[in-house]
Write a protein that holds these residues in place. Structure first.
Motif, PDB file in Angstrom:
ATOM      1  N   VAL A   1      23.480  39.344  63.057  1.00 32.15           N
ATOM      2  CA  VAL A   1      23.156  39.343  61.630  1.00 32.15           C
ATOM      3  C   VAL A   1      22.132  38.260  61.311  1.00 32.15           C
ATOM      4  CG1 VAL A   1      25.005  37.847  60.738  1.00 32.15           C
ATOM      5  CG2 VAL A   1      24.136  39.703  59.329  1.00 32.15           C
ATOM      6  N   ALA A   2      22.198  37.108  61.961  1.00 30.65           N
ATOM      7  CA  ALA A   2      21.203  36.058  61.723  1.00 30.65           C
ATOM      8  C   ALA A   2      19.815  36.559  62.123  1.00 30.65           C
ATOM      9  CB  ALA A   2      21.563  34.789  62.501  1.00 30.65           C
ATOM     10  N   SER A   3      19.697  37.197  63.258  1.00 28.40           N
ATOM     11  CA  SER A   3      18.417  37.745  63.700  1.00 28.40           C
ATOM     12  C   SER A   3      17.931  38.839  62.752  1.00 28.40           C
ATOM     13  CB  SER A   3      18.555  38.301  65.120  1.00 28.40           C
ATOM     14  OG  SER A   3      17.379  38.930  65.518  1.00 28.40           O
ATOM     15  N   PHE A   4      18.845  39.698  62.308  1.00 24.93           N
ATOM     16  CA  PHE A   4      18.510  40.787  61.395  1.00 24.93           C
ATOM     17  C   PHE A   4      17.956  40.232  60.085  1.00 24.93           C
ATOM     18  CE2 PHE A   4      19.482  44.147  58.336  1.00 24.93           C
ATOM     19  CZ  PHE A   4      19.045  45.289  59.014  1.00 24.93           C
ATOM     20  N   PHE A   5      18.655  39.252  59.491  1.00 21.76           N
ATOM     21  CA  PHE A   5      18.189  38.652  58.234  1.00 21.76           C
ATOM     22  C   PHE A   5      16.839  37.961  58.415  1.00 21.76           C
ATOM     23  CE2 PHE A   5      22.630  38.038  56.113  1.00 21.76           C
ATOM     24  CZ  PHE A   5      22.654  39.376  55.767  1.00 21.76           C
ATOM     25  N   GLN A   6      16.649  37.266  59.531  1.00 27.02           N
ATOM     26  CA  GLN A   6      15.367  36.592  59.775  1.00 27.02           C
ATOM     27  C   GLN A   6      14.236  37.609  59.908  1.00 27.02           C
ATOM     28  OE1 GLN A   6      16.705  34.278  63.134  1.00 27.02           O
ATOM     29  NE2 GLN A   6      16.580  32.380  61.952  1.00 27.02           N
ATOM     30  N   THR A   7      14.505  38.718  60.573  1.00 25.61           N
ATOM     31  CA  THR A   7      13.497  39.765  60.733  1.00 25.61           C
ATOM     32  C   THR A   7      13.160  40.411  59.388  1.00 25.61           C
ATOM     33  OG1 THR A   7      14.260  40.192  62.980  1.00 25.61           O
ATOM     34  CG2 THR A   7      12.953  41.923  61.949  1.00 25.61           C
ATOM     35  N   CYS A   8      14.123  40.519  58.498  1.00 29.01           N
ATOM     36  CA  CYS A   8      13.907  41.147  57.185  1.00 29.01           C
ATOM     37  C   CYS A   8      13.229  40.208  56.180  1.00 29.01           C
ATOM     38  CB  CYS A   8      15.234  41.617  56.597  1.00 29.01           C
ATOM     39  SG  CYS A   8      15.937  43.044  57.456  1.00 29.01           S
ATOM     40  N   GLU A   9      13.145  38.928  56.491  1.00 29.24           N
ATOM     41  CA  GLU A   9      12.575  37.974  55.539  1.00 29.24           C
ATOM     42  C   GLU A   9      11.152  38.382  55.161  1.00 29.24           C
ATOM     43  OE1 GLU A   9      12.841  33.258  54.910  1.00 29.24           O
ATOM     44  OE2 GLU A   9      12.113  33.864  56.886  1.00 29.24           O
ATOM     45  N   GLY A  10      10.845  38.273  53.853  1.00 23.15           N
ATOM     46  CA  GLY A  10       9.495  38.572  53.381  1.00 23.15           C
ATOM     47  C   GLY A  10       9.513  39.458  52.154  1.00 23.15           C
ATOM     48  N   ASP A  11       8.334  39.991  51.825  1.00 27.87           N
ATOM     49  CA  ASP A  11       8.153  40.835  50.645  1.00 27.87           C
ATOM     50  C   ASP A  11       8.108  42.300  51.058  1.00 27.87           C
ATOM     51  OD1 ASP A  11       7.957  38.684  48.790  1.00 27.87           O
ATOM     52  OD2 ASP A  11       5.895  38.341  49.464  1.00 27.87           O
ATOM     53  N   TRP A  12       8.821  43.130  50.295  1.00 24.96           N
ATOM     54  CA  TRP A  12       8.937  44.552  50.592  1.00 24.96           C
ATOM     55  C   TRP A  12       8.688  45.374  49.330  1.00 24.96           C
ATOM     56  CZ3 TRP A  12      10.365  46.235  55.546  1.00 24.96           C
ATOM     57  CH2 TRP A  12      10.810  45.243  56.417  1.00 24.96           C
ATOM     58  N   ARG A  13       8.131  46.564  49.521  1.00 23.57           N
ATOM     59  CA  ARG A  13       8.032  47.562  48.454  1.00 23.57           C
ATOM     60  C   ARG A  13       9.015  48.659  48.822  1.00 23.57           C
ATOM     61  NH1 ARG A  13       4.914  52.402  47.168  1.00 23.57           N
ATOM     62  NH2 ARG A  13       4.522  52.423  44.915  1.00 23.57           N
ATOM     63  N   SER A  14       9.924  48.938  47.897  1.00 24.92           N
ATOM     64  CA  SER A  14      10.997  49.897  48.150  1.00 24.92           C
ATOM     65  C   SER A  14      10.837  51.100  47.238  1.00 24.92           C
ATOM     66  CB  SER A  14      12.359  49.222  47.880  1.00 24.92           C
ATOM     67  OG  SER A  14      13.413  50.148  48.016  1.00 24.92           O
ATOM     68  N   LYS A  15      10.675  52.278  47.843  1.00 28.58           N
ATOM     69  CA  LYS A  15      10.668  53.531  47.083  1.00 28.58           C
ATOM     70  C   LYS A  15      12.018  54.183  47.350  1.00 28.58           C
ATOM     71  CE  LYS A  15       6.879  55.072  48.998  1.00 28.58           C
ATOM     72  NZ  LYS A  15       5.712  55.902  49.339  1.00 28.58           N
ATOM     73  N   ARG A  16      12.729  54.503  46.253  1.00 30.10           N
ATOM     74  CA  ARG A  16      14.057  55.072  46.468  1.00 30.10           C
ATOM     75  C   ARG A  16      14.340  56.207  45.508  1.00 30.10           C
ATOM     76  NH1 ARG A  16      17.492  50.258  43.808  1.00 30.10           N
ATOM     77  NH2 ARG A  16      15.663  49.244  42.998  1.00 30.10           N
TER      78      ARG A  16
END
Length: 178
Positions: A16-31
């Motif tokens: 989970v620590a690696s997952f959160f670090q990889t997800c860090e940053g700005d995202w545009r989400s279309k849902r």
């Protein structure tokens, strides 16, 4: 053979620590949210910022207190997610918000839930190192969410919302780094 709680914690925390670090940053989400009974579809575009939280940050200490956890069980890492959501084809004004996430073992602690401002917890697992699965339940509703990283700049999410054992809504998300 099932893992002991200590073994499950030892395996889950680095993932989970690696997952959160990889997800860090700005995202545009279309849902899109699909209401199953009525067939209604709601479209939303959100701009999301994810910030990794290492152990001992002020935000994790606040989350620890909010959940009234014993001092000897610190949160090992987490994330702060902020967003601005714009609803398509409606007159709704943009919605801004934030959520804190903290991890201990295979439990994800949140300062609020999808449909409540109260603190909630989720159980999580990993299908593989880049696919996190969350299960949350409160107030008669349950939420099953899968977040999958695809390469370095795309992720998908799917949330199934159920009430009284019946699936009522599905949310599907395509998220790309800005």
């Amino acid at each position: 053979m099932p893992y002991s709680l200590d073994t499950a914690r030892i395996l889950a925390e680095p993932l989970v620590a690696s997952f959160f670090q990889t997800c860090e940053g700005d995202w545009r989400s279309k849902r899109r949210y699909y209401t199953l009974k009525s067939g209604d579809v709601q479209e939303v575009v959100s701009y999301i910022n994810i910030r990794f939280l290492a152990a001992d940050t002020a935000e994790l200490k606040t989350l620890h207190e909010l959940h009234e956890l014993p001092e000897r069980t610190p949160l090992i890492c987490g994330a702060q997610v902020t967003w601005e959501s714009n609803y398509i084809h409606t007159e709704r004004k943009p919605v801004n918000g934030s959520t804190l996430f903290g991890v201990r073992g295979t439990t994800l602690y949140r300062d609020r839930g999808f449909a409540t401002a109260k603190p909630v917890t989720a159980d999580f697992t990993f299908r593989e190192p880049r696919t996190m699965v969350l299960k949350t339940a409160y107030d008669g509703s349950s939420f099953e969410e899968e977040i999958k990283l695809i390469g370095e700049s795309t992720r998908t999410r799917q949330t199934i919302i159920s009430r009284a054992g019946e699936e009522i809504m599905i949310g599907q998300y395509l998220e790309q780094r800005c």
